[in-house]
Design a protein around this motif. Structure first.
Motif, PDB file in Angstrom:
ATOM      1  N   PRO A  35      15.737  21.874  42.364  1.00  0.00           N
ATOM      2  CA  PRO A  35      16.506  22.430  41.237  1.00  0.00           C
ATOM      3  C   PRO A  35      15.586  22.802  40.081  1.00  0.00           C
ATOM      4  O   PRO A  35      14.632  22.083  39.776  1.00  0.00           O
ATOM      5  CB  PRO A  35      17.447  21.279  40.859  1.00  0.00           C
ATOM      6  CG  PRO A  35      17.537  20.423  42.083  1.00  0.00           C
ATOM      7  CD  PRO A  35      16.203  20.524  42.743  1.00  0.00           C
ATOM      8  N   GLU A  36      15.893  23.905  39.442  1.00  0.00           N
ATOM      9  CA  GLU A  36      15.064  24.366  38.329  1.00  0.00           C
ATOM     10  C   GLU A  36      15.137  23.437  37.129  1.00  0.00           C
ATOM     11  O   GLU A  36      14.235  23.443  36.289  1.00  0.00           O
ATOM     12  CB  GLU A  36      15.473  25.784  37.926  1.00  0.00           C
ATOM     13  CG  GLU A  36      15.186  26.826  39.011  1.00  0.00           C
ATOM     14  CD  GLU A  36      15.524  28.230  38.560  1.00  0.00           C
ATOM     15  OE1 GLU A  36      15.980  28.389  37.401  1.00  0.00           O
ATOM     16  OE2 GLU A  36      15.349  29.162  39.353  1.00  0.00           O
ATOM     17  N   ASP A  37      16.209  22.635  37.049  1.00  0.00           N
ATOM     18  CA  ASP A  37      16.349  21.740  35.897  1.00  0.00           C
ATOM     19  C   ASP A  37      15.566  20.441  36.065  1.00  0.00           C
ATOM     20  O   ASP A  37      15.628  19.548  35.212  1.00  0.00           O
ATOM     21  CB  ASP A  37      17.817  21.423  35.630  1.00  0.00           C
ATOM     22  CG  ASP A  37      18.487  20.689  36.795  1.00  0.00           C
ATOM     23  OD1 ASP A  37      17.802  20.367  37.783  1.00  0.00           O
ATOM     24  OD2 ASP A  37      19.710  20.441  36.697  1.00  0.00           O
TER      25      ASP A  37
END
Length: 235
Positions: free
Chosen positions: A48-50
């Motif tokens: 995930p990019e987060d």
């Protein structure tokens, strides 16, 4: 053939620096994969990019056996909460003492987990590369595949039956044999590569990484993609 080191900036525990010096020539195609492969060429499931997800690492260990190149695998205990009974690479979540997950942490974790799960002596392993981080949605693991050469063989076996059901090696020749290849079909509709080797069905994340390594290393042989193995909802 002697290789120049290309990743000396990362250190491992007992495995020394990541380097490609002195590897057998048959590993050359794998070294090229490490140097050139892009994340989406390995899997559509990326971290995930987060930044969410639990950092982990697996050890993809190549050795040389009676039938040539081989890979070390283990079968997870059937009582585990996640991925129970599945054949897999040795590995697991990073511990704080492993260090920075963006640096040497995955190397240390891969060797530590391999020792804890298979009894492998990390001192006989030469780490030579890492693949892009991948993601296992079902368990939220962000996985760094760490590649190693089993330079000095050591005894292996089940250390803790609560974690590991068995430890075994698989010749690469068996992994590329079309008779041992199939496609798994989950009730959800998901399909993925599989290998029927050593009385085990290797599927999921592990089979996906092996499939891509064989493909990009140029070792893959034509196989029947219509040969299917059904999975149930527990898988």
């Amino acid at each position: 053939m002697t290789h120049a080191s290309n990743t000396d900036h990362m250190n491992g525990t007992d495995g020394g620096r990541l380097n490609t010096e002195g590897l057998p020539e048959w590993l050359d195609p794998v070294v090229r994969v490490v140097q050139t492969v892009e994340p989406l060429q390995l899997s559509r499931f990326l971290p995930p990019e987060d930044g969410a997800g639990r950092q982990s690492a697996v050890l993809i260990l190549f050795g040389e056996g009676d039938r040539g190149p081989e890979l070390l695998l283990m079968e997870r205990a059937g009582s585990l909460r996640s991925h129970a009974g599945q054949p897999a690479f040795p590995g697991g979540a990073l511990d704080p003492e492993d260090g920075d997950p963006r640096a040497e942490g995955p190397l240390r974790a891969a060797l530590r987990e391999a020792e804890e799960e298979t009894g492998l002596d990390p001192g006989g392993v030469q780490l030579f590369g890492v693949l892009p981080k991948l993601y296992i949605p079902v368990s939220s693991f962000v996985v760094t595949p760490v590649l190693g050469w089993w330079r000095q063989k050591s005894p292996i076996g089940v250390v803790d039956p609560n974690e590991t059901a068995r430890v075994f090696t698989v010749p690469v020749a068996d992994l590329t044999d079309r008779a041992n290849r199939a496609t798994t079909v989950h009730p959800s509709g998901h399909r993925g590569p599989a290998f029927l080797v050593e009385s085990a069905l290797v599927w999921g994340f592990t089979a996906g990484v092996i499939d891509r390594l064989l493909h990009f290393a140029g070792w893959e042989r034509p196989w029947d993609r219509d040969k299917q193995v059904p999975l149930d909802w527990r898988a």
